[in-house]
Design a protein around this motif. Structure first.
Motif, PDB file in Angstrom:
ATOM      1  N   GLN A 216    -126.496  57.669 -79.742  1.00 42.07           N
ATOM      2  CA  GLN A 216    -128.386  57.877 -80.655  1.00 42.07           C
ATOM      3  C   GLN A 216    -128.883  59.068 -80.273  1.00 42.07           C
ATOM      4  O   GLN A 216    -129.942  59.243 -80.999  1.00 42.07           O
ATOM      5  CB  GLN A 216    -128.298  56.764 -80.416  1.00 42.07           C
ATOM      6  CG  GLN A 216    -127.233  55.565 -80.485  1.00 42.07           C
ATOM      7  CD  GLN A 216    -127.739  53.783 -80.570  1.00 42.07           C
ATOM      8  OE1 GLN A 216    -128.457  54.189 -79.170  1.00 42.07           O
ATOM      9  NE2 GLN A 216    -128.407  52.625 -81.305  1.00 42.07           N
ATOM     10  N   VAL A 217    -128.783  59.511 -78.551  1.00 42.02           N
ATOM     11  CA  VAL A 217    -129.838  61.364 -78.679  1.00 42.02           C
ATOM     12  C   VAL A 217    -128.758  61.827 -78.596  1.00 42.02           C
ATOM     13  O   VAL A 217    -127.748  62.014 -77.658  1.00 42.02           O
ATOM     14  CB  VAL A 217    -130.827  60.236 -77.247  1.00 42.02           C
ATOM     15  CG1 VAL A 217    -131.189  61.211 -76.425  1.00 42.02           C
ATOM     16  CG2 VAL A 217    -131.297  59.663 -77.524  1.00 42.02           C
ATOM     17  N   THR A 218    -129.305  63.211 -79.058  1.00 39.97           N
ATOM     18  CA  THR A 218    -129.089  64.679 -78.317  1.00 39.97           C
ATOM     19  C   THR A 218    -129.665  65.358 -76.999  1.00 39.97           C
ATOM     20  O   THR A 218    -128.757  66.424 -76.680  1.00 39.97           O
ATOM     21  CB  THR A 218    -129.108  65.397 -80.007  1.00 39.97           C
ATOM     22  OG1 THR A 218    -130.646  65.288 -80.235  1.00 39.97           O
ATOM     23  CG2 THR A 218    -128.314  64.791 -81.351  1.00 39.97           C
ATOM     24  N   GLU A 219    -131.007  65.108 -77.086  1.00 44.36           N
ATOM     25  CA  GLU A 219    -131.497  65.671 -76.302  1.00 44.36           C
ATOM     26  C   GLU A 219    -132.620  64.697 -75.441  1.00 44.36           C
ATOM     27  O   GLU A 219    -133.690  64.079 -76.631  1.00 44.36           O
ATOM     28  CB  GLU A 219    -132.029  67.049 -76.932  1.00 44.36           C
ATOM     29  CG  GLU A 219    -132.791  67.798 -75.439  1.00 44.36           C
ATOM     30  CD  GLU A 219    -133.273  69.471 -75.936  1.00 44.36           C
ATOM     31  OE1 GLU A 219    -133.221  70.090 -75.492  1.00 44.36           O
ATOM     32  OE2 GLU A 219    -133.412  69.235 -77.103  1.00 44.36           O
TER      33      GLU A 219
ATOM     34  N   GLU B  87    -138.738  56.022 -64.850  1.00 43.78           N
ATOM     35  CA  GLU B  87    -137.939  56.580 -64.257  1.00 43.78           C
ATOM     36  C   GLU B  87    -136.668  55.369 -65.135  1.00 43.78           C
ATOM     37  O   GLU B  87    -135.103  55.623 -65.766  1.00 43.78           O
ATOM     38  CB  GLU B  87    -137.466  55.363 -62.912  1.00 43.78           C
ATOM     39  CG  GLU B  87    -135.862  55.786 -62.235  1.00 43.78           C
ATOM     40  CD  GLU B  87    -135.779  55.178 -61.279  1.00 43.78           C
ATOM     41  OE1 GLU B  87    -135.025  55.517 -60.341  1.00 43.78           O
ATOM     42  OE2 GLU B  87    -137.192  54.707 -60.205  1.00 43.78           O
ATOM     43  N   ARG B  88    -137.435  54.240 -65.890  1.00 46.43           N
ATOM     44  CA  ARG B  88    -137.049  53.342 -66.749  1.00 46.43           C
ATOM     45  C   ARG B  88    -136.424  53.635 -68.085  1.00 46.43           C
ATOM     46  O   ARG B  88    -135.741  53.403 -68.666  1.00 46.43           O
ATOM     47  CB  ARG B  88    -137.483  51.780 -66.907  1.00 46.43           C
ATOM     48  CG  ARG B  88    -137.433  51.182 -65.862  1.00 46.43           C
ATOM     49  CD  ARG B  88    -138.181  49.369 -65.516  1.00 46.43           C
ATOM     50  NE  ARG B  88    -138.100  48.703 -64.577  1.00 46.43           N
ATOM     51  CZ  ARG B  88    -139.546  47.773 -64.356  1.00 46.43           C
ATOM     52  NH1 ARG B  88    -140.060  47.786 -64.563  1.00 46.43           N
ATOM     53  NH2 ARG B  88    -139.027  47.400 -62.914  1.00 46.43           N
ATOM     54  N   ALA B  89    -137.792  54.600 -68.428  1.00 46.25           N
ATOM     55  CA  ALA B  89    -137.561  55.123 -69.618  1.00 46.25           C
ATOM     56  C   ALA B  89    -136.321  55.782 -69.670  1.00 46.25           C
ATOM     57  O   ALA B  89    -135.877  56.173 -70.129  1.00 46.25           O
ATOM     58  CB  ALA B  89    -139.046  56.315 -70.408  1.00 46.25           C
ATOM     59  N   ILE B  90    -136.042  56.731 -68.472  1.00 43.33           N
ATOM     60  CA  ILE B  90    -135.413  57.805 -68.456  1.00 43.33           C
ATOM     61  C   ILE B  90    -133.977  57.043 -68.583  1.00 43.33           C
ATOM     62  O   ILE B  90    -132.924  57.346 -69.047  1.00 43.33           O
ATOM     63  CB  ILE B  90    -135.177  58.242 -67.200  1.00 43.33           C
ATOM     64  CG1 ILE B  90    -135.820  59.834 -67.252  1.00 43.33           C
ATOM     65  CG2 ILE B  90    -133.591  59.420 -66.710  1.00 43.33           C
ATOM     66  CD1 ILE B  90    -136.830  60.263 -65.591  1.00 43.33           C
ATOM     67  N   GLU B  91    -133.530  55.430 -68.070  1.00 47.48           N
ATOM     68  CA  GLU B  91    -132.345  54.860 -68.375  1.00 47.48           C
ATOM     69  C   GLU B  91    -131.971  54.886 -69.485  1.00 47.48           C
ATOM     70  O   GLU B  91    -130.665  54.800 -69.779  1.00 47.48           O
ATOM     71  CB  GLU B  91    -132.558  53.673 -66.875  1.00 47.48           C
ATOM     72  CG  GLU B  91    -132.523  53.928 -65.875  1.00 47.48           C
ATOM     73  CD  GLU B  91    -133.450  52.924 -64.933  1.00 47.48           C
ATOM     74  OE1 GLU B  91    -133.195  51.847 -65.381  1.00 47.48           O
ATOM     75  OE2 GLU B  91    -133.545  52.819 -63.604  1.00 47.48           O
ATOM     76  N   GLN B  92    -133.139  54.550 -70.197  1.00 48.68           N
ATOM     77  CA  GLN B  92    -132.735  54.211 -71.067  1.00 48.68           C
ATOM     78  C   GLN B  92    -132.497  55.309 -72.302  1.00 48.68           C
ATOM     79  O   GLN B  92    -131.443  54.776 -72.841  1.00 48.68           O
ATOM     80  CB  GLN B  92    -133.991  53.131 -72.020  1.00 48.68           C
ATOM     81  CG  GLN B  92    -134.226  52.447 -73.607  1.00 48.68           C
ATOM     82  CD  GLN B  92    -133.196  51.802 -73.451  1.00 48.68           C
ATOM     83  OE1 GLN B  92    -133.368  50.619 -73.208  1.00 48.68           O
ATOM     84  NE2 GLN B  92    -131.939  51.823 -74.449  1.00 48.68           N
ATOM     85  N   ALA B  93    -133.262  55.850 -72.451  1.00 49.27           N
ATOM     86  CA  ALA B  93    -133.064  57.524 -73.324  1.00 49.27           C
ATOM     87  C   ALA B  93    -131.354  57.750 -72.492  1.00 49.27           C
ATOM     88  O   ALA B  93    -130.613  58.002 -73.741  1.00 49.27           O
ATOM     89  CB  ALA B  93    -133.839  58.556 -73.031  1.00 49.27           C
TER      90      ALA B  93
ATOM     91  N   LEU C  35    -140.787  58.730 -74.238  1.00 51.88           N
ATOM     92  CA  LEU C  35    -141.469  57.361 -73.936  1.00 51.88           C
ATOM     93  C   LEU C  35    -142.220  57.563 -72.551  1.00 51.88           C
ATOM     94  O   LEU C  35    -141.982  58.765 -72.217  1.00 51.88           O
ATOM     95  CB  LEU C  35    -139.584  57.226 -73.225  1.00 51.88           C
ATOM     96  CG  LEU C  35    -138.575  56.417 -74.352  1.00 51.88           C
ATOM     97  CD1 LEU C  35    -137.583  56.538 -74.108  1.00 51.88           C
ATOM     98  CD2 LEU C  35    -139.219  55.386 -75.339  1.00 51.88           C
ATOM     99  N   MET C  36    -142.612  56.647 -72.398  1.00 55.42           N
ATOM    100  CA  MET C  36    -144.031  56.764 -71.287  1.00 55.42           C
ATOM    101  C   MET C  36    -143.398  55.044 -70.294  1.00 55.42           C
ATOM    102  O   MET C  36    -143.487  53.995 -71.718  1.00 55.42           O
ATOM    103  CB  MET C  36    -144.848  56.942 -71.174  1.00 55.42           C
ATOM    104  CG  MET C  36    -145.357  58.623 -72.850  1.00 55.42           C
ATOM    105  SD  MET C  36    -147.545  58.796 -72.260  1.00 55.42           S
ATOM    106  CE  MET C  36    -146.969  59.682 -73.710  1.00 55.42           C
TER     107      MET C  36
END
Length: 143
Positions: free
Chosen positions: A53-56, A39-45, A113-114
């Motif tokens: 900084q991220v398109t997808e 869940e933290r990985a999703i939050e960072q993305a 990310l994992m």
């Protein structure tokens, strides 16, 4: 930048579990949810995406159709797309790593990310295995 995030469905961390005499989990009042580290990985993305900084953001998980609930949560949190490798079998870490490596090859993300580990088995094996299979560098236990 395209981000791929691996998710695992685990017993909700606030739930107490009990074991029967055969050593199996007693399934009363068990609530499943997303591994908190994933869940933290999703939050960072999502933060990166908010700053252009991220398109997808692509999330991926492996398991039964019940895993779709976890993927739906990830989509609600801001992921753009979800991939489910559907199986009823309980897979070993090596097989999970192989499926994730295949997904990474197919999706060609810029970063994967994992969560640092899953709260149920706490093996922290999948990330290093995937990096080894792809001959990629990796950072572990970043915070």
């Amino acid at each position: 930048m395209k981000v791929l995030i691996a998710l695992k469905r685990v017993i909700h961390p606030d739930r107490k579990i009990s074991l029967c005499a055969q050593g199996k989990i007693v399934a009363q009042d068990i609530i499943m949810g997303m591994n908190p580290f994933d869940e933290r990985a999703i939050e960072q993305a999502v933060r990166w995406k908010a700053h252009n900084q991220v398109t997808e953001i692509v999330i991926v998980s492996i398991g039964s159709l019940e895993v779709c609930e976890t993927l739906h949560v990830g989509l609600a949190q801001g992921a753009d797309r979800a991939i489910l490798w559907s199986t009823q079998e309980s897979l070993e870490s090596l097989h999970i790593a192989q499926l994730l490596a295949l997904t990474i090859e197919q999706e060609s993300p810029d970063i994967v990310l994992m969560g640092q580990q899953a709260i149920d088995e706490e093996g922290a094996q999948i990330g290093p295995m995937v990096a080894g299979m792809l001959n990629w560098p990796q950072g572990s236990f970043a915070s």
